[in-house]
Design a protein around this motif. Structure first.
Motif, short mmCIF file in Angstrom:
data_model
loop_
_atom_site.label_atom_id
_atom_site.label_comp_id
_atom_site.label_asym_id
_atom_site.label_seq_id
_atom_site.Cartn_x
_atom_site.Cartn_y
_atom_site.Cartn_z
N ARG A 1 0.83 -1.22 0.00
CA ARG A 1 0.00 0.00 0.00
C ARG A 1 0.86 1.26 0.00
O ARG A 1 0.34 2.36 0.17
CB ARG A 1 -0.91 0.02 1.24
CG ARG A 1 -2.14 -0.86 1.12
CD ARG A 1 -2.91 -0.90 2.43
NE ARG A 1 -3.48 0.39 2.80
CZ ARG A 1 -4.17 0.61 3.92
NH1 ARG A 1 -4.39 -0.38 4.77
NH2 ARG A 1 -4.65 1.80 4.20
N ILE B 1 -0.06 6.41 -0.70
CA ILE B 1 -0.76 6.50 -1.99
C ILE B 1 -0.30 5.35 -2.86
O ILE B 1 0.87 5.23 -3.19
CB ILE B 1 -0.49 7.86 -2.67
CG1 ILE B 1 -0.96 8.99 -1.75
CG2 ILE B 1 -1.19 7.92 -4.03
CD1 ILE B 1 -0.71 10.37 -2.28
N ALA B 2 -1.25 4.47 -3.21
CA ALA B 2 -0.93 3.26 -3.96
C ALA B 2 -0.44 3.59 -5.36
O ALA B 2 -0.72 4.66 -5.89
CB ALA B 2 -2.17 2.37 -4.03
N GLU B 3 0.31 2.64 -5.95
CA GLU B 3 0.59 2.72 -7.39
C GLU B 3 -0.74 2.62 -8.10
O GLU B 3 -1.55 1.76 -7.77
CB GLU B 3 1.41 1.50 -7.84
CG GLU B 3 2.72 1.25 -7.16
CD GLU B 3 3.72 2.36 -7.34
OE1 GLU B 3 3.60 3.09 -8.34
OE2 GLU B 3 4.59 2.52 -6.48
N ASP B 4 -0.95 3.43 -9.07
CA ASP B 4 -2.18 3.38 -9.85
C ASP B 4 -3.40 3.20 -8.95
O ASP B 4 -4.15 2.24 -9.08
CB ASP B 4 -2.12 2.22 -10.87
CG ASP B 4 -3.31 2.25 -11.81
OD1 ASP B 4 -3.93 3.31 -11.97
OD2 ASP B 4 -3.66 1.18 -12.34
N PRO B 5 -3.60 4.12 -8.00
CA PRO B 5 -4.64 3.93 -6.99
C PRO B 5 -6.05 3.86 -7.56
O PRO B 5 -6.95 3.33 -6.90
CB PRO B 5 -4.49 5.16 -6.09
CG PRO B 5 -3.75 6.16 -6.90
CD PRO B 5 -2.89 5.39 -7.83
#
Lengths: 234, 234
Positions: free
Chosen positions: B61, B80-84
């Motif tokens: 995450r 902030i996720a990759e490609d959230p």
């Protein structure tokens, strides 16, 4: 286990990307089942433990979901992470409530206006039904919040903009999860402005939809401002 | 391993939440080191393998980052996720480019206007510097795209709205990652409108900043519309 999982990490991430490609290329939809570990391991030429690791990463990204004893499926959350913006880490919940509202007030009136133009008759029916559902829950004193999010989500979907469709549920869910300070204080205002929004979309009146949404959000903004003021005076 | 990880799953998720609380309560910042596995296992009264599982979930995450041999740290990606938003799953990159632009055109002019009012003198200096940096890369024919994202990110930060600060990099990075169709076709327009935006913010003129940003985005929108038209005529 320690050695296996740490050495498998970069490989697992490559397999993770391969699995995403597999889902896209096969046009798999939410609820579709992906091949089992054995088949995937063979197809991608890696060990079962690497597949397992990659699947776990995709589960944590809400791309896949494991149903015990039934297999692994494409998640209906469409790869949208829990709390994708990391809002759980914002300390001041009152300030967060205001910031979320300020973003909604920029986006959602435009969205309501787009929905009045682009919604299908079937979607309008869903919006009107959902409006009634939220109202009934409110009247019964039951928790209306997730159905309220769904009302805004249905409208967002009518914008025909895939980014809006994904962002609005994230923002609205964040209000419920991390910044629910207005609680049930806006019952009448919510019921009447929700009705105005649904009516305006049904009448295919973009201006009315925009301003009904704006009014809805302004009631919320004023309440948040009042609660922040009360807190600061304590 | 199989049995251990599957039975540890719900517990690991609880521990995941505990660790988030730990980070918040101790006001830990990006780069701060969290206690090691042994200490955390003792503190939270769970096994080391459960801690390991929870840490992995938080790494995926982007809340934590593991530095080999050095320990586990709070990530500077702030959860902030990759490609959230799961935009990797959108098939039509041209339509996605347009949808991303349409969201930017709703949000960013307002943001530029907020920045002109709220930016500190130091932030204005950073924006002007960043504007120059993007321009230099463009002139040299080097890849300006991530520095371009940073230009918009610096402006978003001046809005003093934590949600805007998190959303704008996500949207702008998605343009680069998933929908970069305008490529280097807008060199002169980008350079001159970026300058206008930076100048208007430096002059603390919210109206000029808003419309400079709008013009910048409209150039992009027109180019995307043209490219879509050319594609459809093929």
């Amino acid at each position: 286990m320690n050695k296996d999982t740490s050495s498998a990490k970069p490989l697992a991430e490559m397999v993770e990307e391969n699995l995403i490609q597999y889902i896209i290329e096969n046009d798999m939809q939410a609820g579709d089942r992906i091949p089992n570990e054995f088949e995937l391991a063979e197809k991608l030429g890696v060990s079962r433990s690497t597949i397992r690791e990659a699947v776990k990463l995709l589960v944590s990204r809400n791309v896949l979901v494991i149903r015990r004893g039934a297999g692994t499926y494409v998640s209906d959350k469409k790869g949208i992470a829990e709390d994708p913006l990391g809002l759980a880490f914002v300390h001041d919940k009152y300030a967060l409530a205001m910031d979320l509202l300020d973003v909604r007030i920029i986006l959602e009136p435009e969205i309501a206006s787009m929905a009045a133009i682009k919604a299908t008759d079937e979607e309008i029916e869903q919006i009107v039904d959902q409006c009634r559902k939220v109202e009934e829950l409110y009247e019964k004193g039951e928790d209306h919040r997730l159905e309220d999010v769904k009302f805004h989500e249905l409208i967002a979907r009518c914008s025909r903009n895939v980014v809006i469709e994904k962002i609005i549920p994230v923002i609205n869910t964040a209000v419920v999860l991390f910044a629910d300070i207005t609680k049930r204080k806006l019952k009448q205002e919510t019921i009447s402005t929700h009705r105005d929004i649904a009516d305006a979309i049904r009448s295919r009146d973009p201006g009315a939809a925009k301003y009904a949404m704006m009014m809805h959000l302004i009631y919320n903004r004023q309440m948040i401002a009042k609660l922040i003021k009360e807190r600061d005076e304590k």
